[in-house]
Scaffold this active site. Structure first.
Site, PDB file in Angstrom:
ATOM      1  N   GLY A 118      -4.441  -4.385  -9.770  1.00 23.72           N
ATOM      2  CA  GLY A 118      -3.872  -4.492  -8.417  1.00 23.72           C
ATOM      3  C   GLY A 118      -4.633  -5.495  -7.561  1.00 23.72           C
ATOM      4  N   ASP A 134      -4.768   0.798 -15.742  1.00 25.80           N
ATOM      5  CA  ASP A 134      -3.698   0.402 -14.821  1.00 25.80           C
ATOM      6  C   ASP A 134      -2.380   0.499 -15.576  1.00 25.80           C
ATOM      7  OD1 ASP A 134      -1.849  -1.142 -13.226  1.00 25.80           O
ATOM      8  OD2 ASP A 134      -3.602  -1.944 -12.169  1.00 25.80           O
ATOM      9  N   SER A 160       2.608  -0.155 -13.125  1.00 25.92           N
ATOM     10  CA  SER A 160       3.841   0.244 -12.459  1.00 25.92           C
ATOM     11  C   SER A 160       4.024  -0.538 -11.162  1.00 25.92           C
ATOM     12  CB  SER A 160       3.845   1.752 -12.170  1.00 25.92           C
ATOM     13  OG  SER A 160       2.870   2.067 -11.203  1.00 25.92           O
ATOM     14  N   ASP A 173      -0.415   6.523 -17.863  1.00 25.35           N
ATOM     15  CA  ASP A 173      -0.304   7.061 -16.508  1.00 25.35           C
ATOM     16  C   ASP A 173      -1.426   8.082 -16.267  1.00 25.35           C
ATOM     17  OD1 ASP A 173       0.405   8.181 -14.138  1.00 25.35           O
ATOM     18  OD2 ASP A 173       2.494   8.578 -14.694  1.00 25.35           O
ATOM     19  N   SER A 185      -9.032   4.692   3.263  1.00 33.95           N
ATOM     20  CA  SER A 185      -8.368   3.799   4.217  1.00 33.95           C
ATOM     21  C   SER A 185      -8.716   4.191   5.641  1.00 33.95           C
ATOM     22  CB  SER A 185      -6.863   3.947   3.985  1.00 33.95           C
ATOM     23  OG  SER A 185      -6.147   3.522   5.106  1.00 33.95           O
ATOM     24  N   TYR A 195       1.282   8.666   3.033  1.00 36.21           N
ATOM     25  CA  TYR A 195       0.267   7.834   2.365  1.00 36.21           C
ATOM     26  C   TYR A 195      -1.122   8.159   2.928  1.00 36.21           C
ATOM     27  CZ  TYR A 195      -2.933   3.940   2.026  1.00 36.21           C
ATOM     28  OH  TYR A 195      -4.067   3.200   1.860  1.00 36.21           O
ATOM     29  N   LYS A 201      -4.755  10.092   1.366  1.00 37.69           N
ATOM     30  CA  LYS A 201      -6.147   9.614   1.438  1.00 37.69           C
ATOM     31  C   LYS A 201      -7.046  10.686   2.074  1.00 37.69           C
ATOM     32  CE  LYS A 201      -5.488   5.684  -0.524  1.00 37.69           C
ATOM     33  NZ  LYS A 201      -5.976   5.488  -1.894  1.00 37.69           N
ATOM     34  N   PHE A 236     -10.197  -1.409   6.128  1.00 33.92           N
ATOM     35  CA  PHE A 236      -9.358  -1.802   7.255  1.00 33.92           C
ATOM     36  C   PHE A 236      -8.233  -2.682   6.686  1.00 33.92           C
ATOM     37  CE2 PHE A 236     -11.046   0.283  10.965  1.00 33.92           C
ATOM     38  CZ  PHE A 236     -12.079   0.966  10.348  1.00 33.92           C
ATOM     39  N   ASN A 237      -8.075  -3.925   7.073  1.00 38.16           N
ATOM     40  CA  ASN A 237      -6.923  -4.695   6.551  1.00 38.16           C
ATOM     41  C   ASN A 237      -7.369  -5.783   5.576  1.00 38.16           C
ATOM     42  OD1 ASN A 237      -6.004  -3.328   9.023  1.00 38.16           O
ATOM     43  ND2 ASN A 237      -4.095  -4.398   8.613  1.00 38.16           N
ATOM     44  N   ARG A 294      -5.756  -5.700  14.687  1.00 40.08           N
ATOM     45  CA  ARG A 294      -6.245  -5.127  13.427  1.00 40.08           C
ATOM     46  C   ARG A 294      -7.535  -5.815  13.031  1.00 40.08           C
ATOM     47  NH1 ARG A 294      -2.762  -2.358  14.679  1.00 40.08           N
ATOM     48  NH2 ARG A 294      -1.024  -1.461  13.519  1.00 40.08           N
TER      49      ARG A 294
END
Ligand code: UDP
Length: 342
Positions: free
Chosen positions: A12, A33, A36, A60, A127, A152, A156, A180-181, A233
């Site tokens: 990812g 991984d 998916s 999975d 997150s 979501y 977390k 953060f972002n 942000r």
């Protein structure tokens, strides 16, 4: 450090950059991984940068037998970085069961296997959304955990609690890293963000608008109580986030837990508005973006940015990339991707 690390979700976005950073710091990496939500072409990018072929378990993790098979083959895993999870906020609102099932079952299976195989050193990909609508900015790690704004974010919050309970039950050594972002791409432009569908996040939306793949960027809301009316942000370069994971693991492996904390914010520590992101992008890349102001997006908090002091001080980690670097590398990656796909 020639230790072996399991990186779940290593194909990812943050996972792949972390795999590269770990390898460059001498770790041996095994990935799990199921592809998916990721594209195996990422492994080619990792190989081109590091010169290493990474072993991937494509089953999975929500299946206990898949997890056991990894640890049976690699009983010498010294640490686990658990990225593998669904992460689209809007989708989680529409299909909550999918998020709870996927994100929590894979975590539970990994934690149970840690106990069964006597494995330690668990790094959890969390997150800043666990803070909900924070009362004070910048948010530090002691800020209260408020009601989650989405399923979501709730996965977390629950994930963090389950890990804490495993620590209490069998002394699992762990760290929770609250991002953060994350944005930007590896400076080589060989790996970067690869949204599986139309991007939801600001930076990939900007870069795809710049290359013409998307027609127009909508800036969601320009009537917020901020200086220019757009949301704020904390954008952090994905390479800095990756380096923080390596630093976290090194800390866990070399220092007693009395010398570090369990929870760290990973942000740049600075708030930037959506309009600032657009204008900086235009300036740094010499491009005019096609954008318009649109309605506010449901569920957006007005402003959030984090205090990263604890991570800098305790993990021996520092930011190496600027806001400009984020927007430049993200565009370079997007251009490289477009050329490759032509
Ligand atoms: N945003 C926007 N247009 C887009 C995508 C995002 O104006 O096409 C805004 C969004 O409203 C938020 C900021 O950009 O204020 C960051 O959004 P993103 O989805 O990247 O991250 P979030 O902080 O919401 O997880």
């Amino acid at each position: 450090m020639d230790k072996k690390v399991l990186v779940t979700g290593g194909c990812g976005y943050i996972g792949s950059h972390t795999v590269v950073d770990l390898i460059e710091n001498g770790f041996e990496v095994v990935v799990a991984d199921n592809l998916s939500r990721s594209n195996p072409v990422v492994f080619e990018g990792i190989e081109a940068i590091t010169g290493r072929k990474v072993e991937n378990f494509a089953g999975d993790l929500a299946e206990p037998a898949v997890v056991s098979a990894i640890f049976e083959k690699h009983p010498d895993i010294a640490g686990i970085i658990h990225f593998a999870a669904y992460k689209m906020v809007g989708e989680s609102v529409l299909e909550p069961y999918m998020y709870y099932r996927n994100n929590l079952n894979s975590l539970l299976n990994l934690l149970e296997a840690c106990k069964q195989f006597g494995l330690q050193n668990f790094v959890f990909s969390s997150s800043c959304s666990v803070y909900g609508n924070a009362d004070a900015l910048p948010v530090n790690e002691n800020a209260p955990i408020k009601d989650a704004e989405s399923p979501y974010a709730h996965t977390k919050q629950i994930g963090e609690q389950i890990i804490e309970q495993c620590n209490a039950a069998y002394d699992l050594n762990y760290m929770l890293l609250r991002y953060f972002n994350p944005a930007g791409a590896h400076p080589s432009a060989l790996i970067g963000e690869l949204p599986i569908d139309r991007p939801q996040n600001l930076v990939p939306y900007i870069t795809k608008t710049a290359t013409g793949e998307l027609e127009q960027l909508s800036i969601f809301g320009n009537d917020y109580p901020t200086e220019d009316g757009t949301c704020i942000r904390d954008y952090i370069h994905v390479m800095d986030i990756a380096a923080a994971h390596t630093a976290a693991l090194k800390t866990m492996l070399t220092k007693p837990s009395s010398e570090w904390s369990r929870v760290y914010n990973l942000g740049a520590g600075e708030g930037k508005s959506v309009l600032e992101a657009v204008q900086t992008f235009e300036k740094i890349n010499g491009i005019k973006l096609n954008y318009r102001f649109a309605e506010r997006r449901a569920g957006d908090v007005i402003a959030i940015y984090g205090d990263n002091k604890k991570a800098r001080e305790e993990l021996n980690w520092e930011l190496k990339y600027s806001f400009e670097d984020i927007l430049k590398s993200a565009y370079d990656w997007e251009v490289a991707l477009k050329e490759k796909n032509q």
